[in-house]
Enzyme design. Structure first.
Site, PDB file in Angstrom:
ATOM      1  NE  ARG A 137      -2.302  -1.273   3.624  1.00 27.31           N
ATOM      2  CZ  ARG A 137      -2.202  -2.445   4.279  1.00 27.31           C
ATOM      3  NH1 ARG A 137      -2.670  -3.548   3.718  1.00 27.31           N
ATOM      4  NH2 ARG A 137      -1.651  -2.503   5.476  1.00 27.31           N
ATOM      5  CB  CYS A 157      -0.781  21.057 -12.309  1.00 25.11           C
ATOM      6  SG  CYS A 157      -0.456  22.790 -12.661  1.00 25.11           S
ATOM      7  CG  ASN A 194      -3.335  16.689 -17.046  1.00 24.69           C
ATOM      8  OD1 ASN A 194      -3.765  17.719 -16.533  1.00 24.69           O
ATOM      9  ND2 ASN A 194      -2.116  16.628 -17.561  1.00 24.69           N
TER      10      ASN A 194
END
Length: 282
Positions: A137, A157, A194
Protein backbone atom coordinates in the site's frame (compact mmCIF):
# COMPACT_ATOMS: atom_id res chain seq x y z
CA UNK A 1 -21.72 8.59 -25.81
CA UNK A 2 -18.43 7.44 -24.28
CA UNK A 3 -18.05 7.40 -20.50
CA UNK A 4 -15.28 9.99 -20.84
CA UNK A 5 -17.63 12.36 -22.66
CA UNK A 6 -20.32 11.93 -20.01
CA UNK A 7 -17.86 12.57 -17.18
CA UNK A 8 -16.49 15.67 -18.92
CA UNK A 9 -19.93 17.13 -19.72
CA UNK A 10 -21.27 16.48 -16.21
CA UNK A 11 -18.17 18.00 -14.63
CA UNK A 12 -18.34 21.14 -16.77
CA UNK A 13 -22.05 21.61 -16.09
CA UNK A 14 -21.46 21.21 -12.36
CA UNK A 15 -18.67 23.79 -12.36
CA UNK A 16 -20.70 26.28 -14.41
CA UNK A 17 -23.88 25.83 -12.37
CA UNK A 18 -22.51 25.31 -8.87
CA UNK A 19 -18.97 26.64 -8.92
CA UNK A 20 -17.38 29.51 -7.03
CA UNK A 21 -16.22 32.61 -8.92
CA UNK A 22 -12.83 34.15 -8.14
CA UNK A 23 -13.65 37.41 -9.92
CA UNK A 24 -12.23 40.37 -8.01
CA UNK A 25 -10.16 38.18 -5.72
CA UNK A 26 -6.36 38.06 -5.47
CA UNK A 27 -5.27 35.56 -8.15
CA UNK A 28 -1.87 34.77 -9.69
CA UNK A 29 -2.57 33.93 -13.37
CA UNK A 30 -2.83 36.65 -16.00
CA UNK A 31 -3.79 36.77 -19.66
CA UNK A 32 -1.32 37.91 -22.30
CA UNK A 33 -2.78 41.42 -22.18
CA UNK A 34 -1.90 41.65 -18.49
CA UNK A 35 -5.41 41.39 -17.08
CA UNK A 36 -6.15 38.93 -14.31
CA UNK A 37 -7.45 35.50 -15.30
CA UNK A 38 -10.42 34.71 -13.08
CA UNK A 39 -12.15 31.34 -12.88
CA UNK A 40 -15.26 29.48 -11.88
CA UNK A 41 -14.07 26.58 -9.77
CA UNK A 42 -15.17 23.49 -7.88
CA UNK A 43 -13.30 21.94 -4.98
CA UNK A 44 -12.62 18.22 -4.78
CA UNK A 45 -13.73 16.86 -8.14
CA UNK A 46 -13.31 13.07 -8.36
CA UNK A 47 -13.69 11.22 -11.68
CA UNK A 48 -13.37 7.45 -12.16
CA UNK A 49 -12.40 5.77 -15.42
CA UNK A 50 -12.50 2.00 -15.89
CA UNK A 51 -9.65 1.47 -18.33
CA UNK A 52 -10.65 -2.17 -18.86
CA UNK A 53 -13.88 -1.00 -20.52
CA UNK A 54 -12.78 1.92 -22.69
CA UNK A 55 -9.96 4.36 -23.30
CA UNK A 56 -11.01 7.73 -21.80
CA UNK A 57 -10.43 10.07 -24.75
CA UNK A 58 -13.34 12.47 -25.19
CA UNK A 59 -14.96 12.69 -28.63
CA UNK A 60 -16.38 16.22 -28.28
CA UNK A 61 -13.07 17.35 -29.76
CA UNK A 62 -9.88 15.52 -30.62
CA UNK A 63 -7.27 15.00 -27.94
CA UNK A 64 -3.81 15.02 -29.51
CA UNK A 65 -2.82 11.60 -28.24
CA UNK A 66 0.72 11.56 -29.68
CA UNK A 67 1.57 14.95 -28.15
CA UNK A 68 0.16 14.13 -24.73
CA UNK A 69 1.99 10.79 -24.68
CA UNK A 70 5.20 12.55 -25.70
CA UNK A 71 4.88 14.88 -22.71
CA UNK A 72 4.15 11.97 -20.37
CA UNK A 73 7.23 10.09 -21.64
CA UNK A 74 9.27 13.28 -21.25
CA UNK A 75 8.35 13.35 -17.57
CA UNK A 76 8.11 9.67 -16.63
CA UNK A 77 10.53 7.95 -18.98
CA UNK A 78 13.14 10.56 -19.90
CA UNK A 79 12.72 12.24 -16.49
CA UNK A 80 13.61 15.46 -18.22
CA UNK A 81 13.05 19.08 -17.26
CA UNK A 82 14.32 20.55 -20.53
CA UNK A 83 11.83 21.57 -23.21
CA UNK A 84 14.37 20.86 -25.96
CA UNK A 85 13.66 17.16 -25.34
CA UNK A 86 9.94 17.70 -25.89
CA UNK A 87 8.24 17.74 -29.29
CA UNK A 88 5.47 20.21 -28.43
CA UNK A 89 5.93 23.78 -27.21
CA UNK A 90 3.43 23.71 -24.34
CA UNK A 91 6.16 24.29 -21.75
CA UNK A 92 7.99 27.09 -23.54
CA UNK A 93 6.42 29.84 -21.41
CA UNK A 94 7.99 28.34 -18.28
CA UNK A 95 11.46 27.56 -19.68
CA UNK A 96 14.58 29.65 -19.18
CA UNK A 97 17.11 30.51 -21.89
CA UNK A 98 18.62 27.01 -21.68
CA UNK A 99 15.23 25.29 -21.99
CA UNK A 100 15.07 24.25 -18.33
CA UNK A 101 11.89 24.47 -16.24
CA UNK A 102 13.94 24.10 -13.05
CA UNK A 103 13.77 21.27 -10.54
CA UNK A 104 10.25 20.35 -11.60
CA UNK A 105 8.33 17.38 -13.00
CA UNK A 106 10.73 14.94 -14.66
CA UNK A 107 13.66 16.21 -12.62
CA UNK A 108 12.00 15.03 -9.42
CA UNK A 109 11.16 11.59 -10.81
CA UNK A 110 14.82 11.12 -11.75
CA UNK A 111 16.26 11.86 -8.31
CA UNK A 112 17.60 8.67 -6.74
CA UNK A 113 16.61 7.82 -3.16
CA UNK A 114 18.00 5.30 -0.70
CA UNK A 115 15.78 2.31 0.07
CA UNK A 116 16.48 -0.94 1.91
CA UNK A 117 16.66 -2.60 -1.50
CA UNK A 118 19.17 -0.06 -2.85
CA UNK A 119 19.15 3.29 -4.65
CA UNK A 120 16.32 3.93 -7.08
CA UNK A 121 14.41 6.86 -8.50
CA UNK A 122 10.65 7.04 -7.99
CA UNK A 123 9.68 5.45 -11.33
CA UNK A 124 12.02 2.50 -10.85
CA UNK A 125 10.73 2.11 -7.30
CA UNK A 126 7.15 1.83 -8.59
CA UNK A 127 8.16 -0.81 -11.15
CA UNK A 128 10.21 -2.70 -8.54
CA UNK A 129 7.30 -2.84 -6.10
CA UNK A 130 4.72 -3.78 -8.73
CA UNK A 131 6.90 -6.71 -9.73
CA UNK A 132 8.09 -7.78 -6.29
CA UNK A 133 5.54 -6.56 -3.76
CA UNK A 134 2.35 -5.79 -5.71
CA UNK A 135 0.02 -5.76 -2.70
CA UNK A 136 2.03 -3.05 -0.99
CA UNK A 137 0.00 0.00 0.00
CA UNK A 138 3.06 2.21 -0.40
CA UNK A 139 3.46 2.28 -4.18
CA UNK A 140 3.36 5.97 -5.00
CA UNK A 141 5.21 8.95 -6.42
CA UNK A 142 5.30 12.58 -5.30
CA UNK A 143 6.94 15.44 -7.18
CA UNK A 144 5.67 18.27 -4.96
CA UNK A 145 8.96 18.61 -3.09
CA UNK A 146 8.82 21.66 -0.84
CA UNK A 147 12.58 22.09 -0.48
CA UNK A 148 12.86 22.52 -4.28
CA UNK A 149 9.77 24.64 -4.98
CA UNK A 150 11.83 27.83 -5.12
CA UNK A 151 13.80 26.29 -8.02
CA UNK A 152 10.72 25.25 -10.02
CA UNK A 153 9.51 27.57 -12.79
CA UNK A 154 6.01 26.13 -12.23
CA UNK A 155 4.78 24.25 -9.20
CA UNK A 156 3.56 20.76 -10.23
CA UNK A 157 -0.16 20.56 -11.01
CA UNK A 158 -0.45 16.77 -11.33
CA UNK A 159 1.86 15.93 -8.47
CA UNK A 160 1.20 12.43 -7.16
CA UNK A 161 0.32 8.94 -8.34
CA UNK A 162 -0.75 6.16 -5.99
CA UNK A 163 -0.88 2.65 -7.41
CA UNK A 164 -2.99 -0.15 -5.96
CA UNK A 165 -3.23 -3.73 -7.15
CA UNK A 166 -6.38 -5.87 -6.97
CA UNK A 167 -7.50 -9.13 -8.53
CA UNK A 168 -10.80 -10.04 -10.15
CA UNK A 169 -12.39 -13.31 -9.07
CA UNK A 170 -12.41 -14.75 -12.59
CA UNK A 171 -8.90 -13.71 -13.63
CA UNK A 172 -5.46 -15.18 -13.10
CA UNK A 173 -3.81 -11.80 -13.57
CA UNK A 174 -3.45 -8.96 -11.11
CA UNK A 175 -5.17 -5.67 -11.91
CA UNK A 176 -3.38 -2.32 -11.74
CA UNK A 177 -5.36 0.69 -10.49
CA UNK A 178 -4.13 4.21 -9.84
CA UNK A 179 -5.12 7.51 -8.24
CA UNK A 180 -3.90 10.70 -9.91
CA UNK A 181 -3.81 13.66 -7.52
CA UNK A 182 -3.89 17.12 -9.02
CA UNK A 183 -3.83 20.36 -7.03
CA UNK A 184 -5.17 22.48 -9.89
CA UNK A 185 -6.53 21.98 -13.38
CA UNK A 186 -7.54 24.17 -16.31
CA UNK A 187 -10.49 22.04 -17.40
CA UNK A 188 -10.65 23.21 -21.01
CA UNK A 189 -6.96 23.16 -21.81
CA UNK A 190 -5.76 20.21 -19.77
CA UNK A 191 -8.44 17.88 -18.38
CA UNK A 192 -8.66 15.21 -21.05
CA UNK A 193 -5.01 15.69 -21.93
CA UNK A 194 -4.01 14.64 -18.39
CA UNK A 195 -6.59 11.85 -18.22
CA UNK A 196 -5.29 10.32 -21.45
CA UNK A 197 -1.65 10.67 -20.36
CA UNK A 198 -2.12 8.84 -17.11
CA UNK A 199 -4.42 6.25 -18.65
CA UNK A 200 -1.55 5.43 -21.03
CA UNK A 201 0.89 5.33 -18.11
CA UNK A 202 -1.28 2.78 -16.30
CA UNK A 203 -1.47 0.70 -19.50
CA UNK A 204 2.33 0.84 -19.85
CA UNK A 205 3.06 -0.17 -16.27
CA UNK A 206 0.45 -2.93 -16.37
CA UNK A 207 1.99 -4.42 -19.51
CA UNK A 208 5.59 -4.36 -18.30
CA UNK A 209 4.52 -5.82 -14.93
CA UNK A 210 2.30 -8.51 -16.52
CA UNK A 211 -0.96 -7.11 -15.15
CA UNK A 212 -4.37 -6.05 -16.45
CA UNK A 213 -5.52 -2.45 -16.38
CA UNK A 214 -8.14 -1.43 -13.84
CA UNK A 215 -9.40 1.96 -12.74
CA UNK A 216 -7.86 5.41 -12.98
CA UNK A 217 -9.28 7.72 -10.32
CA UNK A 218 -8.61 11.41 -10.98
CA UNK A 219 -8.78 13.68 -7.92
CA UNK A 220 -8.69 17.43 -8.65
CA UNK A 221 -8.51 19.81 -5.69
CA UNK A 222 -9.29 22.92 -7.78
CA UNK A 223 -11.06 22.16 -11.08
CA UNK A 224 -11.61 25.46 -12.83
CA UNK A 225 -12.88 27.06 -16.01
CA UNK A 226 -11.27 30.39 -16.87
CA UNK A 227 -13.56 33.33 -17.55
CA UNK A 228 -12.50 33.57 -21.21
CA UNK A 229 -13.07 29.82 -21.63
CA UNK A 230 -16.72 29.83 -20.50
CA UNK A 231 -18.30 30.40 -23.95
CA UNK A 232 -15.94 27.82 -25.48
CA UNK A 233 -16.93 25.23 -22.86
CA UNK A 234 -20.63 26.04 -23.26
CA UNK A 235 -20.40 25.34 -26.99
CA UNK A 236 -18.17 22.29 -26.57
CA UNK A 237 -20.45 20.38 -24.20
CA UNK A 238 -23.47 20.74 -26.52
CA UNK A 239 -21.72 19.00 -29.41
CA UNK A 240 -22.59 15.50 -30.68
CA UNK A 241 -20.66 12.66 -29.05
CA UNK A 242 -19.38 9.40 -30.49
CA UNK A 243 -18.27 5.97 -29.32
CA UNK A 244 -14.98 5.72 -27.45
CA UNK A 245 -11.95 4.95 -29.62
CA UNK A 246 -10.00 1.69 -29.44
CA UNK A 247 -6.62 1.98 -27.74
CA UNK A 248 -3.66 0.09 -29.23
CA UNK A 249 -0.29 -0.31 -27.51
CA UNK A 250 2.57 -2.35 -28.92
CA UNK A 251 2.25 -5.70 -27.10
CA UNK A 252 5.89 -6.57 -27.77
CA UNK A 253 7.29 -3.92 -25.43
CA UNK A 254 8.09 -5.37 -21.99
CA UNK A 255 10.61 -2.73 -20.86
CA UNK A 256 9.12 0.56 -19.65
CA UNK A 257 12.04 2.50 -21.13
CA UNK A 258 11.64 1.06 -24.62
CA UNK A 259 8.26 2.64 -25.39
CA UNK A 260 8.14 5.46 -27.96
CA UNK A 261 5.19 7.56 -29.15
CA UNK A 262 4.95 5.28 -32.18
CA UNK A 263 3.98 2.35 -29.91
CA UNK A 264 0.53 3.84 -29.28
CA UNK A 265 -2.48 4.84 -31.31
CA UNK A 266 -6.23 5.39 -31.10
CA UNK A 267 -8.25 3.55 -33.74
CA UNK A 268 -11.76 4.53 -34.83
CA UNK A 269 -11.37 7.90 -33.11
CA UNK A 270 -14.29 9.98 -34.41
CA UNK A 271 -14.49 13.47 -32.91
CA UNK A 272 -15.92 16.93 -33.25
CA UNK A 273 -13.83 19.75 -34.75
CA UNK A 274 -10.72 21.13 -33.12
CA UNK A 275 -11.14 24.06 -30.74
CA UNK A 276 -8.90 26.77 -32.17
CA UNK A 277 -6.97 29.55 -30.42
CA UNK A 278 -7.65 28.70 -26.78
CA UNK A 279 -6.29 31.59 -24.67
CA UNK A 280 -3.82 30.35 -22.07
CA UNK A 281 -3.36 32.04 -18.69
CA UNK A 282 0.20 32.14 -17.34
Amino acid sequence: MSLADKIFIDMCNDILENGCSTEGEKVRPKWEDGSYAYTIKKFGVVNRYDLSKEFPAITLRRTAIKSCIDEMLWIWQKKSNNVHELISHIWDSWADETGSIGKAYGYQLGVKHKYKEGEMDQVDRVIYDLKNNPYSRRIMTNIYVHQDLHEMNLYPCAYSMTFNVTKSKNSDKLKLNAVLNQRSQDVLAANNWNVCQYAVLVHMLAQVCDMEVGELVHVIADAHIYDRHIPIIQELITRPTYDAPTFWMNPEIKDFYQFTVDDFRLDNYVTGPKVENIPVAV
